[in-house]
Design an enzyme around this catalytic site. Structure first.
Site, PDB file in Angstrom:
ATOM      1  N   ARG A  76      -9.656  97.566   4.404  1.00  0.00           N
ATOM      2  CA  ARG A  76      -9.881  96.101   4.459  1.00  0.00           C
ATOM      3  C   ARG A  76      -9.477  95.522   5.808  1.00  0.00           C
ATOM      4  O   ARG A  76      -8.899  94.435   5.890  1.00  0.00           O
ATOM      5  CB  ARG A  76      -9.113  95.365   3.352  1.00  0.00           C
ATOM      6  CG  ARG A  76      -9.509  95.646   1.967  1.00  0.00           C
ATOM      7  CD  ARG A  76     -10.970  95.317   1.629  1.00  0.00           C
ATOM      8  NE  ARG A  76     -11.320  96.031   0.430  1.00  0.00           N
ATOM      9  CZ  ARG A  76     -11.801  97.277   0.413  1.00  0.00           C
ATOM     10  NH1 ARG A  76     -12.066  97.916   1.544  1.00  0.00           N
ATOM     11  NH2 ARG A  76     -12.063  97.881  -0.700  1.00  0.00           N
ATOM     12  N   SER A 121     -10.364  89.762  -4.816  1.00  0.00           N
ATOM     13  CA  SER A 121      -8.947  90.147  -4.795  1.00  0.00           C
ATOM     14  C   SER A 121      -8.217  89.223  -3.815  1.00  0.00           C
ATOM     15  O   SER A 121      -8.641  89.103  -2.672  1.00  0.00           O
ATOM     16  CB  SER A 121      -8.794  91.579  -4.300  1.00  0.00           C
ATOM     17  OG  SER A 121      -9.525  92.434  -5.130  1.00  0.00           O
ATOM     18  N   GLU A 131      -5.640  88.785   1.260  1.00  0.00           N
ATOM     19  CA  GLU A 131      -6.875  89.324   1.835  1.00  0.00           C
ATOM     20  C   GLU A 131      -7.706  88.236   2.524  1.00  0.00           C
ATOM     21  O   GLU A 131      -8.234  88.475   3.615  1.00  0.00           O
ATOM     22  CB  GLU A 131      -7.687  89.997   0.716  1.00  0.00           C
ATOM     23  CG  GLU A 131      -8.898  90.732   1.226  1.00  0.00           C
ATOM     24  CD  GLU A 131      -9.770  91.259   0.099  1.00  0.00           C
ATOM     25  OE1 GLU A 131      -9.385  92.234  -0.567  1.00  0.00           O
ATOM     26  OE2 GLU A 131     -10.867  90.700  -0.096  1.00  0.00           O
TER      27      GLU A 131
HETATM   28  C1  LIG Z   1     -15.974  87.320  -6.877  1.00  0.00           C
HETATM   29  C2  LIG Z   1     -15.648  88.047  -5.585  1.00  0.00           C
HETATM   30  C3  LIG Z   1     -15.587  89.427  -5.556  1.00  0.00           C
HETATM   31  C4  LIG Z   1     -15.293  90.127  -4.354  1.00  0.00           C
HETATM   32  N1  LIG Z   1     -15.240  91.492  -4.368  1.00  0.00           N
HETATM   33  C5  LIG Z   1     -14.995  92.170  -3.214  1.00  0.00           C
HETATM   34  C6  LIG Z   1     -14.976  93.610  -3.211  1.00  0.00           C
HETATM   35  O1  LIG Z   1     -15.203  94.277  -4.224  1.00  0.00           O
HETATM   36  N2  LIG Z   1     -14.704  94.233  -2.025  1.00  0.00           N
HETATM   37  C7  LIG Z   1     -14.478  93.543  -0.873  1.00  0.00           C
HETATM   38  O2  LIG Z   1     -14.248  94.177   0.163  1.00  0.00           O
HETATM   39  N3  LIG Z   1     -14.504  92.183  -0.856  1.00  0.00           N
HETATM   40  C8  LIG Z   1     -14.752  91.481  -1.984  1.00  0.00           C
HETATM   41  N4  LIG Z   1     -14.767  90.109  -1.986  1.00  0.00           N
HETATM   42  C9  LIG Z   1     -14.507  89.389  -0.733  1.00  0.00           C
HETATM   43  C10 LIG Z   1     -15.796  88.968   0.021  1.00  0.00           C
HETATM   44  O3  LIG Z   1     -16.918  89.104  -0.799  1.00  0.00           O
HETATM   45  C11 LIG Z   1     -16.023  89.799   1.281  1.00  0.00           C
HETATM   46  O4  LIG Z   1     -14.900  89.729   2.118  1.00  0.00           O
HETATM   47  C12 LIG Z   1     -17.257  89.318   2.075  1.00  0.00           C
HETATM   48  O5  LIG Z   1     -17.539  90.237   3.119  1.00  0.00           O
HETATM   49  C13 LIG Z   1     -17.082  87.923   2.659  1.00  0.00           C
HETATM   50  O6  LIG Z   1     -18.342  87.519   3.168  1.00  0.00           O
HETATM   51  P1  LIG Z   1     -18.661  85.993   3.488  1.00  0.00           P
HETATM   52  O7  LIG Z   1     -19.976  85.961   4.190  1.00  0.00           O
HETATM   53  O8  LIG Z   1     -18.562  85.183   2.247  1.00  0.00           O
HETATM   54  O9  LIG Z   1     -17.487  85.645   4.511  1.00  0.00           O
HETATM   55  P2  LIG Z   1     -16.706  84.268   4.705  1.00  0.00           P
HETATM   56  O10 LIG Z   1     -15.823  84.016   3.542  1.00  0.00           O
HETATM   57  O11 LIG Z   1     -17.655  83.198   5.087  1.00  0.00           O
HETATM   58  O12 LIG Z   1     -15.803  84.661   5.953  1.00  0.00           O
HETATM   59  C14 LIG Z   1     -14.764  85.627   5.814  1.00  0.00           C
HETATM   60  C15 LIG Z   1     -14.163  85.901   7.206  1.00  0.00           C
HETATM   61  O13 LIG Z   1     -15.144  86.537   8.029  1.00  0.00           O
HETATM   62  C16 LIG Z   1     -15.433  85.725   9.172  1.00  0.00           C
HETATM   63  N5  LIG Z   1     -16.893  85.818   9.397  1.00  0.00           N
HETATM   64  C17 LIG Z   1     -17.892  85.463   8.551  1.00  0.00           C
HETATM   65  N6  LIG Z   1     -19.092  85.723   9.106  1.00  0.00           N
HETATM   66  C18 LIG Z   1     -18.843  86.252  10.339  1.00  0.00           C
HETATM   67  C19 LIG Z   1     -19.684  86.707  11.401  1.00  0.00           C
HETATM   68  N7  LIG Z   1     -21.021  86.681  11.338  1.00  0.00           N
HETATM   69  N8  LIG Z   1     -19.069  87.158  12.536  1.00  0.00           N
HETATM   70  C20 LIG Z   1     -17.721  87.199  12.649  1.00  0.00           C
HETATM   71  N9  LIG Z   1     -16.888  86.779  11.665  1.00  0.00           N
HETATM   72  C21 LIG Z   1     -17.450  86.314  10.522  1.00  0.00           C
HETATM   73  C22 LIG Z   1     -14.988  84.319   8.801  1.00  0.00           C
HETATM   74  O14 LIG Z   1     -14.678  83.546   9.945  1.00  0.00           O
HETATM   75  C23 LIG Z   1     -13.770  84.627   7.945  1.00  0.00           C
HETATM   76  O15 LIG Z   1     -12.659  84.912   8.742  1.00  0.00           O
HETATM   77  C24 LIG Z   1     -15.062  89.392  -3.160  1.00  0.00           C
HETATM   78  C25 LIG Z   1     -15.132  87.981  -3.198  1.00  0.00           C
HETATM   79  C26 LIG Z   1     -15.424  87.313  -4.380  1.00  0.00           C
HETATM   80  C27 LIG Z   1     -15.511  85.808  -4.400  1.00  0.00           C
END
Ligand SMILES: Cc1cc2nc3c(=O)[nH]c(=O)nc-3n(C[C@H](O)[C@H](O)[C@H](O)COP(=O)(O)OP(=O)(O)OC[C@H]3O[C@@H](n4cnc5c(N)ncnc54)[C@H](O)[C@@H]3O)c2cc1C
Length: 322
Positions: free
Chosen positions: A157, A218, A316
């Site tokens: 992670r 998480s 996280e």
């Molecule tokens: C119900 C649920 C289940 C989940 N299950 C998992 C799982 O099984 N495994 C897991 O690893 N994660 C899980 N997550 C966490 C999440 O899905 C991941 O971390 C996902 O990659 C976040 O993507 P996002 O586009 O929503 O990012 P955001 O929440 O929009 O951003 C997260 C971070 O990444 C940065 N960011 C976003 N886009 C970019 C970009 N293009 N360039 C640089 N930085 C960027 C943001 O600034 C921020 O710091 C879960 C979340 C939820 C709500």
């Protein structure tokens, strides 16, 4: 008025930024980044908002929302995906085009661009397994650079971007396995269905009708401790060796939380933030929670686990204030 970030994040907290721009192409991302970085200190790159807790009281935050789309085939199992593509759509695309390697990561919310940031993973697979390279607009120079896998320093992670590099991923290239034997697509579809069902039972697939999914998934990473420390924990504590020698051990954060007396569904007083009723590791918004209530519950969990086991749980999601 600009949209409040509570409407753009899955845990549903966050105030109104001073500016929110949406980039629909890679060139728009570059143009917005250069303009905003030139005159603002507090900025945020936002994907699907599924791993982020934003303060309700923002003073001056500029937000760049990543929505550039497209998946290109570059060669045998080699694809380039624009950062704004929905991750689960990418998984589905790969399965339907006979490309293997990410089907166990079905149902993880968010965008392609955010996936390398914390090296997303589930059920034994992680993004680093298939990551080839990405384009990254580096905040240090305002210019795009190509980051190869060895530049990313992927860990559990974690990545160089999460750890210390500031900037924006515009696209990602993945190397999947192609030329699969007959019947593989059906097997991958079955795996996907299995994973989605399992995830839904834990509130880990976004569902507007299920409050347990108004979360960041998480909330804490599973702590990695020395094998020596792990031996001081009760023998039934779920633990996985992290290296061949078994010197480092990953412990289940959900188990630590429950064993320190925190029950699924817990809410503090009249707070609208609560532990998921399905999974002790998720902090959820039961409806109308404030960012402070989310943070207060996270601290409570950390304090209880620290007092019971002497382990500091590390959150996280990213915390955004300004
Ligand atoms: C119900 C649920 C289940 C989940 N299950 C998992 C799982 O099984 N495994 C897991 O690893 N994660 C899980 N997550 C966490 C999440 O899905 C991941 O971390 C996902 O990659 C976040 O993507 P996002 O586009 O929503 O990012 P955001 O929440 O929009 O951003 C997260 C971070 O990444 C940065 N960011 C976003 N886009 C970019 C970009 N293009 N360039 C640089 N930085 C960027 C943001 O600034 C921020 O710091 C879960 C979340 C939820 C709500």
């Amino acid at each position: 008025m600009t949209q409040a970030l509570r409407e753009l994040t899955t845990i549903g907290v966050g105030g109104v930024p001073s500016e929110l721009v949406v980039a629909k192409t890679r060139d728009e991302l570059l143009a917005h980044a250069k303009r905003i970085w030139y005159d603002a200190e507090d900025w945020l790159v936002l994907g699907g908002g599924s791993n982020i807790v934003v303060s309700d009281n923002l003073l001056d935050l500029r937000v760049i929302k990543v929505e550039n789309k497209g998946i290109e085939r570059l060669g045998q199992g080699h694809i380039r995906v624009q950062a704004g593509e929905n991750w689960d759509d990418v998984v589905n695309y790969c399965i339907e085009h006979g490309l293997a390697g990410i089907e166990s990561m079905s149902g993880i919310p968010g965008t392609m661009g955010a996936a390398p940031v914390q090296n997303i993973g589930a059920y034994g697979a992680e993004l680093a397994d298939v990551f080839l390279r990405c384009e990254f607009i580096d905040h240090a120079t305002f210019e795009p650079v190509i980051l190869e896998k060895e530049d990313m320093d992927f860990g559990y992670r974690n990545s160089a971007i999460k750890d210390h590099m500031m900037g924006i991923i515009t696209w990602v290239e993945l190397q999947l396995v192609s030329d699969l034997p007959a019947g593989s697509t059906e097997l991958m579809r079955r795996r996907r269905a299995e994973v989605l069902e399992l995830r839904a039972s834990k509130g880990m697939v976004l569902d507007p009708n299920d409050r347990d999914t108004f979360s960041c998934g998480s909330f804490f990473v599973n702590p990695i401790v020395s094998a020596r420390f792990a031996r001081t924990l009760p023998p039934e504590a779920p633990a996985w060796p992290m290296d061949e020698d078994g010197d480092q051990v990953k412990i289940s954060a959900a188990w630590l939380i429950e064993q320190s007396g925190i029950k699924k569904g817990l809410q503090l007083g009249d707070s609208k933030a609560g532990i998921s009723t399905k999974h002790a590791l998720a902090i959820t918004n039961r409806g109308g929670a404030t960012s402070n209530q989310v943070i207060e519950l996270a601290r409570f969990v950390q304090e209880r686990v620290a007092a019971t086991f002497g382990i500091n749980l590390i959150p996280e999601p990213s915390f955004i204030t300004s």
